[in-house]
Enzyme design. Sequence first.
Site, PDB file in Angstrom:
ATOM      1  N   CYS A   7       0.857  -1.184   0.000  1.00  0.00           N
ATOM      2  CA  CYS A   7       0.000   0.000   0.000  1.00  0.00           C
ATOM      3  C   CYS A   7       0.894   1.234   0.000  1.00  0.00           C
ATOM      4  CB  CYS A   7      -0.941   0.094   1.189  1.00  0.00           C
ATOM      5  SG  CYS A   7      -2.122  -1.235   1.293  1.00  0.00           S
ATOM      6  N   ARG A  34       4.025  -0.415  -4.749  1.00  0.00           N
ATOM      7  CA  ARG A  34       3.755  -0.909  -3.393  1.00  0.00           C
ATOM      8  C   ARG A  34       2.408  -1.625  -3.299  1.00  0.00           C
ATOM      9  NH1 ARG A  34       7.072   1.632   0.452  1.00  0.00           N
ATOM     10  NH2 ARG A  34       5.640   0.860   2.012  1.00  0.00           N
ATOM     11  N   TRP A  69      -2.895  -2.659  -1.706  1.00  0.00           N
ATOM     12  CA  TRP A  69      -2.633  -4.098  -1.852  1.00  0.00           C
ATOM     13  C   TRP A  69      -3.512  -4.758  -0.802  1.00  0.00           C
ATOM     14  CZ3 TRP A  69      -0.823  -8.256   1.016  1.00  0.00           C
ATOM     15  CH2 TRP A  69      -0.387  -9.372   0.286  1.00  0.00           C
ATOM     16  N   ASN A  97      -2.107   2.208   5.746  1.00  0.00           N
ATOM     17  CA  ASN A  97      -1.261   1.096   5.320  1.00  0.00           C
ATOM     18  C   ASN A  97      -0.969   0.263   6.561  1.00  0.00           C
ATOM     19  OD1 ASN A  97       0.721  -0.590   4.333  1.00  0.00           O
ATOM     20  ND2 ASN A  97       2.275   1.005   4.126  1.00  0.00           N
ATOM     21  N   GLY A  98      -1.216  -1.031   6.511  1.00  0.00           N
ATOM     22  CA  GLY A  98      -0.964  -1.879   7.675  1.00  0.00           C
ATOM     23  C   GLY A  98      -2.177  -2.760   7.949  1.00  0.00           C
ATOM     24  N   GLU A 127      16.821 -18.565  -7.076  1.00  0.00           N
ATOM     25  CA  GLU A 127      16.464 -17.189  -7.439  1.00  0.00           C
ATOM     26  C   GLU A 127      15.947 -17.128  -8.888  1.00  0.00           C
ATOM     27  OE1 GLU A 127      15.769 -14.480  -6.257  1.00  0.00           O
ATOM     28  OE2 GLU A 127      16.195 -12.910  -7.697  1.00  0.00           O
ATOM     29  N   LYS A 145      12.270 -15.784  -9.968  1.00  0.00           N
ATOM     30  CA  LYS A 145      12.082 -14.678 -10.916  1.00  0.00           C
ATOM     31  C   LYS A 145      11.083 -15.047 -12.001  1.00  0.00           C
ATOM     32  CE  LYS A 145      13.244 -12.034  -9.304  1.00  0.00           C
ATOM     33  NZ  LYS A 145      13.882 -11.527  -8.125  1.00  0.00           N
ATOM     34  N   GLU A 153       7.485 -15.213 -10.667  1.00  0.00           N
ATOM     35  CA  GLU A 153       6.902 -13.902 -10.364  1.00  0.00           C
ATOM     36  C   GLU A 153       6.471 -13.156 -11.618  1.00  0.00           C
ATOM     37  OE1 GLU A 153       9.024 -11.747  -6.762  1.00  0.00           O
ATOM     38  OE2 GLU A 153      10.466 -12.413  -8.227  1.00  0.00           O
ATOM     39  N   HIS A 172      17.026 -37.406  -6.511  1.00  0.00           N
ATOM     40  CA  HIS A 172      16.276 -37.928  -5.356  1.00  0.00           C
ATOM     41  C   HIS A 172      14.785 -37.649  -5.459  1.00  0.00           C
ATOM     42  CE1 HIS A 172      19.966 -39.020  -3.333  1.00  0.00           C
ATOM     43  NE2 HIS A 172      20.454 -37.825  -3.618  1.00  0.00           N
ATOM     44  N   LYS A 228       5.750  -4.495  -3.840  1.00  0.00           N
ATOM     45  CA  LYS A 228       7.090  -4.267  -3.304  1.00  0.00           C
ATOM     46  C   LYS A 228       6.942  -3.968  -1.822  1.00  0.00           C
ATOM     47  CE  LYS A 228      11.339  -3.397  -4.934  1.00  0.00           C
ATOM     48  NZ  LYS A 228      11.984  -4.530  -5.613  1.00  0.00           N
TER      49      LYS A 228
END
Length: 609
Positions: free
Chosen positions: A2, A27, A74, A100-101, A482, A486, A489, A505, A604
Amino acid sequence: MCGIVGYIGRKEAHPILLDGLKRLEYRGYDSAGLAISDGKKISVFKSAGKIIELEKKIGKKPISGSAGIAHTRWATHGKPSTKNSHPHCDCNKNIFLVHNGIIENYQELKENLSRKGHKFRSGTDSEVIAHMIEEFGKKYDFREAVMETLKILKGTYGLAIMSKDFPDEIIIARSGSPLILGVGKGEFIIASDASAIIRHTNKVVYLEDGELAVVGKDGYEITNVRNHSIKKKISEVDWSFDKAQKQGFEHFMLKEIFDQPGAVRDAIRGRLVAEEGVARLGGLRNVEEELKKIDKIIIVSCGTSYYAGLVGEYMLEEYAGVPVEVEYASEFRYRKPILNKRTAVLAISQSGETADTLAAIREAKNKGALVLGIVNVVGSTIARETDSGIYNHAGPEIGVASTKAFTSQLSILSMLALKLGRQREMSLVMGKRIAGDLEKIPKLIEKVLKESKAIKKIAKKYSKYGNFLYLGRKYNCPIAYEGALKIKEISYVHAEGYPSGEMKHGPIALIDKDFPSIFVVPKDSVYEKNISGMEEIKARGGKIIAVATQGDKEIKKVADDVIYIPKTLEILTPLLSVVPLQLLAYYVGVSKGYDVDKPRNLAKSVTVE
Ligand code: F6R
């Protein structure tokens, strides 16, 4: 998570708020809204979807007024919709706020307020705050009503609040969610992070948890919720507006991938002394003596920063001889970590605001550990709460998928290994080799970036596949993780990262002609082992893309496609091998037509636990 923007000054707030929202869109981007006061009335616009939808709703007609608040969301409580988007208001449409929160006790508060006759319009936790201020407003003035409300809230908040009855002020408050006050000439800009402020001023005040500010056109006053006045210094943001622009690139993500030579240069500048084989990390100066005594490091971080930590584990154990554990920050506090005064807990965080990482370092501090940080955003909460730390100086990272922060973190971790190693057993010769090769990394990344056209072709060829296995070993095992993260996402395809030795395995069962593997296989101490793994995949009809060292001709016999990276020391190979994987994810995402800077469901800076 947010984004909050606020403006109070002498200019029209409307364009400033919209511009600020666009800068903060990374955000959160599922809905947006704003409220602007012209001194008499407050105009409110809200919309589901990205900021562009809000702009369409507002249309061309300017909204008059020089004070306002805005929000890009968000969703946590209540699905993305116009009704759930901020600003929220009280019953009488007097109090407007953006939040925000997460308010953890909102259910209980909502029930109480409903019994008193309050009518709620949204499914959010945030709306309850406006009704509480309204309720306290029956007894107190605006400022006191806000303070009384904050005393009761449980959870986290960054808040900006306006009242129709007090049109000349905006009250802002913070607990657990970031909030910055930009101090301009005759104007103040409020934002969740500096990217929405920097266009107007580089002078900022960082609010701490438990603080609130009453901001007017001509000044501001900071207090705690008990109305005790607090004096705070004005800091300067050290990056310019330019750094937060796309600079001709199609996306921020691509720009930031190409920023990496510069990001590594900025991380090592003034710190690496190649002739002496040492790294001078000024941010750790005040804990120099403690660092000599530590006998365990626990790295806490999330996502991409967690994978940087895993590379750091190999670096620090091999070259500094210090045992390292790497923990998902979200799990750390739920275990019973064994810490003592000789343990250093190292938080790695691009944003410096990740709630899980923050909770982990608070837990470590409670237990008496030395708490260190590798953080990109200057003045962020993690940077302020650690005992000591090293800033990345990578500049703002706007693309939601982390790229340049990662290579910057790796360069700092390698300098940390150098520093701790030279304090212990590492020879001058080895120190000089690592420092000398690290200095060359920016140029070598530039060489990898020159391969971007070839990587784009490979991405096109493989973009039809729905599954990928990413494999690597030792230093490049976390790079496989990583690479898989990527592509997940950005391209929404299923990908798994595995240690290449682990493949036989279990995961090998997945392999057939439609399930390609990406092997990170530089010429290092585990090269032959990796080749055996590749042969096993080939024998089962699996296609292979290899990231290999320049000059390795043999690799072509096993791999279908090869992306070459230059030769460097084994410890530094991750700084090069990750770059083709970032580009691969980027080009696959773009070829599928996705908004790679704002992937679905993500945001983000994850400021909720
Ligand atoms: C992945 C990504 C996230 C972050 C994670 C930690 O591309 O960006 O996985 O790495 O949320 O964020 P920071 O480093 O800000 O603590």
